[in-house]
Every structure is written in C-alpha cells, then in structure tokens.
Write a protein that holds these residues in place. Sequence first.
Motif, short mmCIF file in Angstrom:
data_model
loop_
_atom_site.label_atom_id
_atom_site.label_comp_id
_atom_site.label_asym_id
_atom_site.label_seq_id
_atom_site.Cartn_x
_atom_site.Cartn_y
_atom_site.Cartn_z
N ARG A 184 0.84 -1.20 0.00
CA ARG A 184 0.00 0.00 0.00
C ARG A 184 0.87 1.25 0.00
O ARG A 184 0.53 2.26 -0.65
N GLU A 185 1.98 1.22 0.73
CA GLU A 185 2.89 2.35 0.73
C GLU A 185 3.53 2.55 -0.64
O GLU A 185 3.62 3.68 -1.14
N LEU A 186 3.94 1.46 -1.26
CA LEU A 186 4.56 1.55 -2.58
C LEU A 186 3.56 2.01 -3.64
O LEU A 186 3.92 2.75 -4.56
N GLN A 187 2.32 1.57 -3.54
CA GLN A 187 1.31 2.00 -4.50
C GLN A 187 1.06 3.50 -4.40
O GLN A 187 0.91 4.18 -5.43
N LEU A 188 1.02 4.02 -3.17
CA LEU A 188 0.86 5.46 -3.01
C LEU A 188 2.07 6.20 -3.55
O LEU A 188 1.94 7.23 -4.22
N LEU A 189 3.28 5.69 -3.28
CA LEU A 189 4.50 6.33 -3.78
C LEU A 189 4.53 6.33 -5.31
O LEU A 189 4.90 7.34 -5.93
#
Length: 436
Positions: A184-189
Amino acid sequence: MAADKDNPAKGNRGLKTGSIFKRVDRDERGRISRTYYVVRRRYTDASGTAREKKRIADTYADAQMADREIKAEIARALSAPAEPEPERTFAELAARYKQEYMIPPRYIAGKKVEGLRSHKKLLPFFNTLVARFGRSPLKEISYQQLREFKRERLGAPVTIRRRDRRTGREWAEARQRSVAAVDRELQLLRRMLNVAVHLGWIASNPFRAGDPLINTAHETKRMRVLSHDEEPLLLAACGERELSYARGGRFKGKIVTARDQSEKRAHLRPAIICALDTALRENEQFTLTRADVHLDERVITVREFNAKVERERLVPITARLHAELSAIFARLPEEPTALVFPQRDLKKSFAGACAAAGITDLRWHDLRHTAIMWMLEAGMPESEVMKVTGHSNYTTFMRYVSLNRDRTRRAAEMLDARRARVEAEAKERESREPVH
C-alpha cells in the motif's frame, strides 16, 4: 458561426506551409460574415519542449507583419540562455499531492469527480513516505532507492501496544510487517511519482526502471470464514446470557455465576445479521439510510457514491434481516437520510462479542467473506453472487471463493464416498461372474 479554411492567399507563397491561413466565418445561411488570417509558428525551445505562437490579423499585410514578429520572438527565445528548472523535492510533491489529490471526495450527480474516499486511511502511508523521502530531490530518487525502501519496510517490525483492562498493565508486542501494508505504501509512492511526471518535474517514474516492486500475489490472503457452529455463539454474545467465571484475589478459585445483559452490544446483532445476509462492504452497510432500505419490496439499494466500484446495485433482504430492520425502523427517525446503523465504530464491541463467544481471529470484513461462501454453498450461480456483492472483476471475486476447512473436509468426504461406491460396484460385478 462556422469557420472554414480556404486556399492560402496568393502572397503566402514562399513561406513555410501552414504559417499563415486565411479563414472565413459564415452565418447560418452560408454567407461570408468575416475574413481574417491566422498566423501560427511551432518550434522547440532550448529544453526540448514543443511550443507554439499564434496571432490573428484582419488583413494579409498585418498577418505578414505578425509572422515576422513571431519569428523574431522565437529567435530571441532560442538565443537567450535557458533558465535552469528549479530542483523539486519530494516534500514539495507531497504538499502538492495532499492539497490537490488527498482530499475528501466531491460528487456531481452521484459521480465522483475528484478526491479520494480513502484519503484518511492513506495518511499513515503518506506520513511514512514523507519521513523517508521528504528532503530527497525528485530527480535523485532511483529504482535502487525504491528497492532499499521496500527491504527496509519489510524488515521493520510493527509494534502493538497491549493493555490489561483489569490490572491496567501495559506492554508492547512486535510482529512481522505484512507484505500488503508495504504494497500500500509503494502503491501510493508510485501514484505520487506519476503525478510528478504529469507536472513535468521528472522525466519518468523510477518504478519503471526495473522489475515490478509491487506484487499483490505475494500478499497473504485471509481465509477466515465464520463456521455455522460459530454463528449462533456470536449472535448470542450480543444478547442476554449467563456467565460463569473464577474470581481472583482473596476469593481466588471461587466460581461466580452472573447474568450478562449485553446492553452495550445490543446494536451488534442486527448489524452482524445484515453483514452475513447481504455481503455488504463495511462502508456500504454503515452509510445506509432509511431511503435506501425498501422493506415492502425486500431490497436494499446501494448507492453508487457509497459503492466501491461506484455502481448502484440492489441487494435482497432475507426473512431474519427483515425482522431486524423492521425493529430498527420502529425507532428510527422519519427523515429519509437517517442512518440505519448510526454506530460506525464497532471495533471494540465486535472484539468483545467475539471474545465472549470464544471466537478468535475474526474481523468485520470476514463476515462479507462468510456471506459470499454461504451464497455459493446455497447453490447460487457465481454470476448472481457477483451482482449481489458488487464484484465487477471475476479475478477479484475468485479471491473470496476460497476453501475453508469445512469445505476441504467435505471434498475429502465426497472423494471417499465416490471411491467406496466404485469399490462396491466392482465387488458386486465380481460376485455376479460365474465361477469356473
């Protein structure tokens, strides 16, 4: 008024094609109401960006003069030293993204035109990214840095604070951070860096410079389904019941029996039944209003601005859910916008009910998973189940069609029964054969 293109004027010969165009405006009867000239020059500036200069003139002589002025302006722009682009940092991108994208959703005619419904849930991921990349220039964020960030996050444990309600003692527990949380963090980034590309702050997204860093197939899919034996225990924990427990202190070991009225969890029963009988998502269920529930027709309307896929659908009402909703409507305000389930935060009360029922590892979303499994076990075609549950993608829907222990055991029993039947038929055939 309509504009059409005639042949270029005679004096346009010698100029580059397309630099000066003669145009006319016509009225509704097709008569010429105005004649004018459009001067246009395209060029590439010092930074490699395609640009265009355009003028409108009433006469061809004025158009030629405007064309000379444009050429001179382009020459001056190309001869002047290019101004260096300001070096943007990730913190600047984060501020821009939070202001323009991570905002509450706005709807027009039931359609979401901007904003995110999950903007509050994204805030912890957003803060993690700002803390890690805030001071980094955007152009220096590389694919290797993204790989290192993923490795760091997977290696950083999650700290959970625990507290004993009776003694007040507090302690901390550490557990492995899930792959899904890091994804989820990587998708937002990735999304934020795509915005930087659209703004022209970076040439390309570093996520595309190597193998995919986000692989949802590696995420642990929950298989928890409420069994048919656990359902009555969970519902009973939401009503009056008798409890027996051993006392502590100087009366340690003494068994005490008491009546638990469960008044604090009385609202849970209809909410749990609704989740189990409709497979509504949490947001869909707890945004239902009086106008969305049609008791006479025995259907619930899930509005498109509350649905995850932003598509309106109808969900049937079972007999026991109809009884629960009728009781709610008897005390619900008459306003069409009155919420059917106004108690939105059920985390603590639901955890208390599960503990009282002796049920472990059950989350609210597992009730939706359970409902889907029960619909399939009841013989509903998958296509109909998808319409009820609001799934538009079959691959996503198949994530819910998982094998729990009951179905796995039943599959083994069916295979054993088939083998026994085949062996019995073989023995019967042998007994019928004549003995030589």
